[in-house]
Design a protein around this motif. Structure first.
Motif, PDB file in Angstrom:
ATOM      1  N   GLU A   1      -0.148   3.412  -3.255  1.00 42.49           N
ATOM      2  CA  GLU A   1      -0.960   4.953  -2.914  1.00 42.49           C
ATOM      3  C   GLU A   1      -0.367   6.156  -3.625  1.00 42.49           C
ATOM      4  O   GLU A   1      -1.000   6.958  -4.129  1.00 42.49           O
ATOM      5  CB  GLU A   1      -1.180   5.210  -1.178  1.00 42.49           C
TER       6      GLU A   1
ATOM      7  N   ARG B   1      -9.487   1.231  -3.332  1.00 41.30           N
ATOM      8  CA  ARG B   1      -9.101   2.575  -4.324  1.00 41.30           C
ATOM      9  C   ARG B   1      -8.594   2.322  -5.539  1.00 41.30           C
ATOM     10  O   ARG B   1      -8.771   2.707  -6.519  1.00 41.30           O
ATOM     11  CB  ARG B   1      -7.913   3.034  -3.210  1.00 41.30           C
TER      12      ARG B   1
ATOM     13  N   ALA C   1       0.753  -1.170   0.202  1.00 43.21           N
ATOM     14  CA  ALA C   1       0.100   0.051  -0.046  1.00 43.21           C
ATOM     15  C   ALA C   1       0.885   1.108   0.082  1.00 43.21           C
ATOM     16  O   ALA C   1       0.518   2.220  -0.640  1.00 43.21           O
ATOM     17  CB  ALA C   1      -0.880  -0.064   1.123  1.00 43.21           C
TER      18      ALA C   1
ATOM     19  N   ASP D   1      -9.939   0.659   1.788  1.00 40.58           N
ATOM     20  CA  ASP D   1      -8.592   0.039   1.810  1.00 40.58           C
ATOM     21  C   ASP D   1      -8.158   0.258   0.429  1.00 40.58           C
ATOM     22  O   ASP D   1      -8.699   0.901  -0.444  1.00 40.58           O
ATOM     23  CB  ASP D   1      -8.439  -1.407   2.069  1.00 40.58           C
ATOM     24  N   THR D   2      -6.734   0.063   0.091  1.00 31.83           N
ATOM     25  CA  THR D   2      -5.995   0.243  -0.978  1.00 31.83           C
ATOM     26  C   THR D   2      -6.369  -0.534  -2.161  1.00 31.83           C
ATOM     27  O   THR D   2      -6.631  -0.169  -3.213  1.00 31.83           O
ATOM     28  CB  THR D   2      -4.323   0.113  -0.989  1.00 31.83           C
TER      29      THR D   2
END
Length: 249
Positions: A104, A150, A100, A146-147
Motif C-alpha cells: 500500500e 489497487r 498489503a 482490496d490491495t
C-alpha cells in the motif's frame, strides 16, 4: 401325553371348523375337512407373505442405515477438509495482510511519482492521463477495494504511461503557439518529439520541454511533419521519412 395334546391344539387351530363326525356323512365330512385345510393353508400363506414383507422392510431399513452411516462418514470428512481450508485461508489472510501493509505505501509513492513525472513530459492526451491518475487515487482511497485490485489499477496506469509515444499517435488539441491559442492536431512521434499542426497546415510547431511551449518549424521540417501526419491518419501510404529537425531547447 403332552405331544398328543399339542397335536390336538394344532389341529384345532388349523381345522377349527371340522364338524362332528356323528352329525354328517363321510362325503360331507371330507368336503368340510378340505375346506378347513384350504382356509388353514391360506392363513399360513398370508402369514408367510406378511413375514416376507417384514423381512423386506427390515432389509430396506438396514440398507438405509448403512447409507446414513456412509453419508455421515463422508460429511465428517468434508467438514474436516473445510476446517483445513479455513485454517489455510486464515494463514493466507494473515500473509496477505502483511503483504498489503508493504504494498500500500509503495502504491502511494508510485502515484506521487507519476504525477510529478507527468509535469515534465510532453502535454499529450493530458486529460486521459490525468483521469487515469485520478482513478488510481480514488482506488487507493477506497476502503472497500482490496490491495490486489489497487495494484491492478496501478499496473494499468503504468502500462498506459509506458506505451505513450511508443507508436505514432495523433489527437485533437488546443495549444499555445507564440502566445496565441490555436486549435489543431497533436502528433506524438516518440523520441522525435511532439508536434502541432494547424487545420490549414499553415503552422507546424514542435514542443520544447525546457521552455514549456511549442516553437514553429521551418518550411522543410514542416513539410516532413505534414507527411508524417498524413501517414498516421492513413491519408497516404506509410513510408520512410527523413526528418531533419533543429535542436529544440
Amino acid at each position: 401325553m403332552t405331544k398328543i395334546c399339542s397335536l390336538w391344539l394344532l389341529l384345532l387351530l388349523c381345522f377349527p371348523q371340522i364338524p362332528d363326525a356323528r352329525e354328517k356323512d363321510p362325503e360331507a365330512r371330507m368336503d368340510a375337512t378340505l375346506s378347513a385345510a384350504q382356509k388353514a393353508q391360506e392363513k399360513v400363506e398370508a402369514f408367510l407373505q406378511e413375514e416376507e414383507r417384514q423381512r423386506q422392510a427390515i432389509r430396506a431399513l438396514e440398507a438405509e442405515v448403512e447409507a446414513l452411516i456412509y453419508e455421515n462418514h463422508m460429511l465428517e470428512k468434508r467438514m474436516a477438509r473445510q476446517q483445513e481450508r479455513l485454517l489455510a485461508l486464515e494463514g493466507e489472510g494473515e500473509e496477505a495482510a502483511g503483504l498489503a501493509r508493504l504494498v500500500e505505501p509503495l502504491l502511494g509513492d508510485l502515484l506521487t511519482f507519476l504525477e510529478k513525472r507527468m509535469e515534465g513530459l510532453v502535454p499529450f492526451r493530458l486529460e486521459e492521463r490525468k483521469g487515469r491518475l485520478q482513478t488510481l487515487r480514488s482506488a487507493l482511497e477506497d476502503g472497500e477495494m482490496d490491495t490486489q485490485s489497487r495494484f491492478r489499477r496501478a499496473l494499468e496506469v503504468v502500462e498506459a504511461e509506458l506505451n505513450l509515444g511508443l507508436f505514432p499517435d495523433a489527437a485533437a488539441a488546443t495549444v499555445a503557439v507564440e502566445g496565441e491559442m490555436l486549435h489543431g492536431t497533436l502528433l506524438h512521434l516518440g523520441a522525435a518529439g511532439l508536434f502541432f499542426l494547424s487545420p490549414d497546415k499553415a503552422l507546424v510547431a514542435r514542443w520544447s520541454g525546457e521552455r514549456g511551449l511549442f516553437l514553429p518549424l521551418d518550411a522543410t521540417a514542416a513539410r516532413s511533419v505534414e507527411r508524417a501526419f498524413a501517414m498516421v491518419e492513413r491519408r497516404v501510404p506509410a513510408g520512410l521519412i527523413w526528418l531533419t529537425l533543429p535542436e529544440v531547447p
